[in-house]
Scaffold this motif. Structure first.
Motif, PDB file in Angstrom:
ATOM      1  N   ARG A   2      21.825  54.420   6.536  1.00 48.89           N
ATOM      2  CA  ARG A   2      23.338  54.338   6.394  1.00 48.89           C
ATOM      3  C   ARG A   2      23.930  53.165   6.978  1.00 48.89           C
ATOM      4  O   ARG A   2      23.356  52.601   8.403  1.00 48.89           O
ATOM      5  CB  ARG A   2      24.313  55.631   7.201  1.00 48.89           C
ATOM      6  N   ALA A   5      27.255  53.207  10.757  1.00 53.77           N
ATOM      7  CA  ALA A   5      27.109  54.300  11.383  1.00 53.77           C
ATOM      8  C   ALA A   5      26.479  53.991  12.904  1.00 53.77           C
ATOM      9  O   ALA A   5      25.347  54.501  13.007  1.00 53.77           O
ATOM     10  CB  ALA A   5      26.178  55.391  10.832  1.00 53.77           C
ATOM     11  N   LEU A   6      27.007  53.131  13.672  1.00 52.38           N
ATOM     12  CA  LEU A   6      26.470  52.773  14.748  1.00 52.38           C
ATOM     13  C   LEU A   6      26.725  53.584  15.839  1.00 52.38           C
ATOM     14  O   LEU A   6      27.722  54.257  16.154  1.00 52.38           O
ATOM     15  CB  LEU A   6      26.732  51.006  15.121  1.00 52.38           C
ATOM     16  N   MET A   7      26.016  53.597  16.881  1.00 55.40           N
ATOM     17  CA  MET A   7      26.098  54.595  18.321  1.00 55.40           C
ATOM     18  C   MET A   7      25.414  53.948  19.343  1.00 55.40           C
ATOM     19  O   MET A   7      24.472  53.304  19.354  1.00 55.40           O
ATOM     20  CB  MET A   7      25.427  55.864  17.951  1.00 55.40           C
ATOM     21  N   SER A  33      25.320  49.482  20.595  1.00 52.00           N
ATOM     22  CA  SER A  33      25.080  50.006  18.967  1.00 52.00           C
ATOM     23  C   SER A  33      24.336  48.748  18.181  1.00 52.00           C
ATOM     24  O   SER A  33      24.803  47.761  18.300  1.00 52.00           O
ATOM     25  CB  SER A  33      26.613  50.121  18.254  1.00 52.00           C
ATOM     26  N   GLN A  83      21.895  62.914  15.126  1.00 48.23           N
ATOM     27  CA  GLN A  83      22.399  61.616  15.886  1.00 48.23           C
ATOM     28  C   GLN A  83      21.263  60.875  16.141  1.00 48.23           C
ATOM     29  O   GLN A  83      21.343  59.704  16.224  1.00 48.23           O
ATOM     30  CB  GLN A  83      23.266  61.830  17.005  1.00 48.23           C
ATOM     31  N   ARG A 161      21.143  57.872  13.797  1.00 50.43           N
ATOM     32  CA  ARG A 161      21.851  56.656  14.273  1.00 50.43           C
ATOM     33  C   ARG A 161      21.361  56.142  15.625  1.00 50.43           C
ATOM     34  O   ARG A 161      21.496  55.135  15.744  1.00 50.43           O
ATOM     35  CB  ARG A 161      23.580  57.112  14.719  1.00 50.43           C
ATOM     36  N   LEU A 189      19.704  50.422  13.177  1.00 48.24           N
ATOM     37  CA  LEU A 189      19.936  51.676  14.151  1.00 48.24           C
ATOM     38  C   LEU A 189      19.894  51.147  15.524  1.00 48.24           C
ATOM     39  O   LEU A 189      19.548  49.977  15.985  1.00 48.24           O
ATOM     40  CB  LEU A 189      18.731  52.560  14.140  1.00 48.24           C
TER      41      LEU A 189
END
Length: 261
Positions: A2, A5-7, A33, A83, A161, A189
């Motif tokens: 994806r 969709a950074l975390m 991220s 996640q 993520r 990711l």
């Protein structure tokens, strides 16, 4: 993978005890991220213990692990698995599932999935890790390197993520080591990985944290961290930094420390 969709991953003062013994002491680090951050250190230094806290296999005695500010240990397990995906150092398999079935397990946390969507995602993950031709083989019949690539495919199929990897290049030949780390590096990711090979860590990680005796003793970009004095103290070897002729990344040549008088 994806996009967008950074975390962020934050480890805030994490300590871990085993009975009366403190294995990890007040670890504090952040993974921005989309960054690839490595943990390096000698055997028994606390790398795997720390990672087990991150992917919820251990609960810390003190401190917290947060994903975009949320305590991962307070999350419902299925929500956490959407996640964060993990590849532990040792992954036991009691039943001889096919490779396709093992990779498909990565889709289980997702409630909104469809059979067609799962097949497409799993096929893409297997293609990325070079295991498509093994889809109908039994997992237990694979070599160690083949199993490792299948487990990485399962983690990618999970569409996380954040990716947590404990010695992901174990059992892999050099070509597949480079392929896997390049794949992880290019995935977009947020990645936290424990790596045994310091040269691979230097070539692929944005930042490194050196762990010794359960504590972080050095942090920063690889060229700042992998200094001879640090490596002599932590690993007991004499290191000679050189620059890779193509990439310019720091690479290390090693020999034993001279005996003391």
């Amino acid at each position: 993978m994806r996009s967008g969709a950074l975390m962020r991953l934050d480890i805030e003062g994490v300590s871990v005890d085993a009975g009366a013994v403190r294995l990890v002491e007040d670890i504090r680090l952040s993974v921005d991220s989309g960054a690839f951050v490595g943990l390096v250190g000698p055997n028994g230094s606390g790398k795997s213990t720390l990672l087990r806290c991150v992917y919820r296999a251990l609960r810390p005695a003190d401190g917290a692990v947060r994903l975009d500010g949320d305590d991962v240990h307070a999350m419902e397990p299925r929500a956490a698995a959407r996640q964060l995906a993990a590849l532990p150092q040792e992954s036991a398999a009691e039943f001889d599932f096919t490779v396709g079935e093992v990779v498909a397990m990565g889709r289980l946390p997702h409630r909104d999935r469809t059979a067609a969507g799962d097949r497409e995602i799993c096929a893409g993950a297997m293609e990325r890790t070079g295991v498509t031709h093994l889809a109908d083989r039994g997992f237990l019949a694979l070599s160690g390197g083949e199993r490792q690539r299948v487990l990485i495919a399962r983690a990618l199929a999970q569409r996380p993520r954040v990716l947590v990897l404990d010695e992901p290049t174990n059992h892999l030949d050099i070509a597949h080591q480079l392929d896997v780390l390049s794949l992880v590096r290019g995935s977009g990711l947020t990645v936290l990985a424990a790596l045994h090979d310091l040269n691979l860590a230097a070539a692929h990680c944005d930042l490194l944290h050196v762990i010794s005796g359960g504590r972080i003793v050095a942090s920063g970009p690889p060229h700042d961290v992998l200094q001879p004095a640090v490596l002599a103290e932590v690993f007991g070897v004499r290191a000679h930094p050189v620059r890779h002729p193509e990439t310019g990344a720091v690479q290390l040549l090693f020999d034993l420390l001279p005996p003391t008088a």
